[in-house]
Design a protein around this motif. Structure first.
Motif, mmCIF file in Angstrom:
data_model
loop_
_atom_site.group_PDB
_atom_site.id
_atom_site.type_symbol
_atom_site.label_atom_id
_atom_site.label_comp_id
_atom_site.label_asym_id
_atom_site.label_seq_id
_atom_site.Cartn_x
_atom_site.Cartn_y
_atom_site.Cartn_z
ATOM 1 N N THR A 7 0.828 -1.201 0.000
ATOM 2 C CA THR A 7 0.000 0.000 0.000
ATOM 3 C C THR A 7 0.866 1.258 0.000
ATOM 4 N N ARG A 8 0.496 2.200 -0.857
ATOM 5 C CA ARG A 8 1.239 3.446 -0.956
ATOM 6 C C ARG A 8 1.041 4.274 0.305
ATOM 7 N N GLN A 9 2.138 4.737 0.910
ATOM 8 C CA GLN A 9 2.076 5.566 2.112
ATOM 9 C C GLN A 9 1.887 7.031 1.729
ATOM 10 N N ILE A 10 1.058 7.736 2.489
ATOM 11 C CA ILE A 10 0.771 9.141 2.233
ATOM 12 C C ILE A 10 1.358 9.977 3.367
ATOM 13 N N ARG A 11 2.362 10.775 3.049
ATOM 14 C CA ARG A 11 2.988 11.638 4.051
ATOM 15 C C ARG A 11 1.983 12.712 4.475
ATOM 16 N N SER A 12 1.733 12.799 5.777
ATOM 17 C CA SER A 12 0.671 13.671 6.268
ATOM 18 C C SER A 12 1.076 14.408 7.541
ATOM 19 N N ILE A 13 0.381 15.531 7.787
ATOM 20 C CA ILE A 13 0.551 16.250 9.038
ATOM 21 C C ILE A 13 -0.824 16.622 9.586
ATOM 22 N N ILE A 14 -0.872 16.885 10.897
ATOM 23 C CA ILE A 14 -2.099 17.337 11.554
ATOM 24 C C ILE A 14 -1.869 18.756 12.047
ATOM 25 N N VAL A 15 -2.806 19.647 11.723
ATOM 26 C CA VAL A 15 -2.728 21.036 12.173
ATOM 27 C C VAL A 15 -3.960 21.319 13.025
ATOM 28 N N ASP A 16 -3.751 21.520 14.315
ATOM 29 C CA ASP A 16 -4.860 21.756 15.253
ATOM 30 C C ASP A 16 -4.271 22.409 16.494
ATOM 31 N N ASP A 17 -5.003 23.338 17.084
ATOM 32 C CA ASP A 17 -4.451 24.056 18.234
ATOM 33 C C ASP A 17 -4.593 23.288 19.545
ATOM 34 N N GLU A 18 -5.328 22.162 19.550
ATOM 35 C CA GLU A 18 -5.527 21.398 20.782
ATOM 36 C C GLU A 18 -4.828 20.044 20.721
ATOM 37 N N GLN A 19 -4.035 19.761 21.742
ATOM 38 C CA GLN A 19 -3.269 18.526 21.796
ATOM 39 C C GLN A 19 -4.185 17.298 21.760
ATOM 40 N N ARG A 20 -5.323 17.379 22.451
ATOM 41 C CA ARG A 20 -6.208 16.199 22.515
ATOM 42 C C ARG A 20 -6.742 15.825 21.135
ATOM 43 N N HIS A 21 -6.949 16.820 20.282
ATOM 44 C CA HIS A 21 -7.416 16.516 18.928
ATOM 45 C C HIS A 21 -6.308 15.864 18.102
ATOM 46 N N HIS A 22 -5.061 16.284 18.340
ATOM 47 C CA HIS A 22 -3.926 15.614 17.702
ATOM 48 C C HIS A 22 -3.884 14.150 18.122
ATOM 49 N N ASP A 23 -4.045 13.931 19.427
ATOM 50 C CA ASP A 23 -3.956 12.576 19.960
ATOM 51 C C ASP A 23 -5.071 11.688 19.419
ATOM 52 N N ILE A 24 -6.306 12.223 19.410
ATOM 53 C CA ILE A 24 -7.458 11.429 18.958
ATOM 54 C C ILE A 24 -7.335 11.090 17.482
ATOM 55 N N LEU A 25 -7.082 12.111 16.667
ATOM 56 C CA LEU A 25 -6.989 11.876 15.229
ATOM 57 C C LEU A 25 -5.790 11.003 14.890
#
Length: 252
Positions: A2-20
């Motif tokens: 499977t092709r890997q997709i390089r990604s980042i998460i942009v969000d001001d809340e740490q908990r949303h980073h953790d959940i997503l």
């Protein structure tokens, strides 16, 4: 493999980073997270250094609206999946530009579907989306304009049309047919239900399970069990019995 997709998460809340981040790790193994940003400025720096293909972008952040990220890139080389906890206005702007969004709390299946769509676009090495992002920028200023352009993605490319030039939209299974005042028809690979809450802000009304009509283009209502509408181009659109009363209230 499977092709890997390089990604980042942009969000001001740490908990949303953790959940997503955990959801992506569990349900979207083709996503390779290469960084996190907590503001637009951080996101710009991260994108420049890591060159991600996909950005999960929060809309409302204390230090700036997520849409301003595009002001820093003349021609974005990444796909975007917006994330938001509210703000229907912003959702409308996103949908008009034919971009993806996820409403918090994020639904697992919707996340998987959004990632799959982004993967297909990236696999095809889609052409520049600068025009599409420009439409997005314009649509975020809806309150300052009577109408705005809608980006309609078809098999032939992307058509940018003024909303007031649309007469009606017809459901066609999982597709939607958009009819313009010049006789042109554009088939879009999204169901009519996806557009319903968005077009309502332009005085469209769903008169039947298979049709939404721009009420500004109605010439006549003809009585009947449900009756039908005659539009300015001479086309007839049936009105369902259950929609008749609500329609007549809007027409008078």
């Amino acid at each position: 493999m499977t092709r890997q997709i390089r990604s980042i998460i942009v969000d001001d809340e740490q908990r949303h980073h953790d959940i997503l981040g955990k959801m992506l790790e569990t349900f979207c193994p083709n996503i390779e997270l290469v960084g996190d940003a907590f503001s637009v400025d951080e996101a710009v720096a991260l994108i420049q250094s890591e060159q991600p293909e996909l950005v999960f972008l929060d809309i409302e952040m204390p230090e700036g609206n997520g849409f301003t990220l595009f002001d820093h890139f003349e021609e974005p080389a990444f796909e975007v999946i917006f994330t938001t906890a509210h703000d229907l206005y912003a959702i409308n702007a996103i949908k008009y530009a034919a971009l993806d969004y996820l409403l918090k709390p994020i639904n697992i299946q919707e996340l998987k579907n959004a990632v799959a769509r982004a993967g297909k676009i990236l696999a095809k090495l889609a052409p520049s989306r600068e025009e599409e992002y420009q439409v997005l920028r314009e649509n975020t200023k809806l309150q300052d304009r009577n109408y705005t352009k809608i980006a309609l993605r078809s098999s032939e490319g992307i058509d940018f049309v003024e909303a007031n030039r649309l007469l009606r939209v017809e459901a066609n299974h999982v597709y939607s047919n958009f009819y313009l005042d010049n006789g042109k028809m554009i088939m879009v690979s999204k169901p009519l239900g996806d557009f319903e809450p968005l077009l309502e802000s332009f005085n469209f009304f769903r008169v039947h399970k298979s049709h939404m009509v721009n009420l500004d283009h109605v010439e006549k209502y003809v009585k009947g069990k449900g009756g039908y509408l005659v539009l300015k181009d001479g086309s007839h659109v049936d009105v369902s019995v259950r929609k008749k009363e609500a329609l007549l209230k809007k027409l008078v």
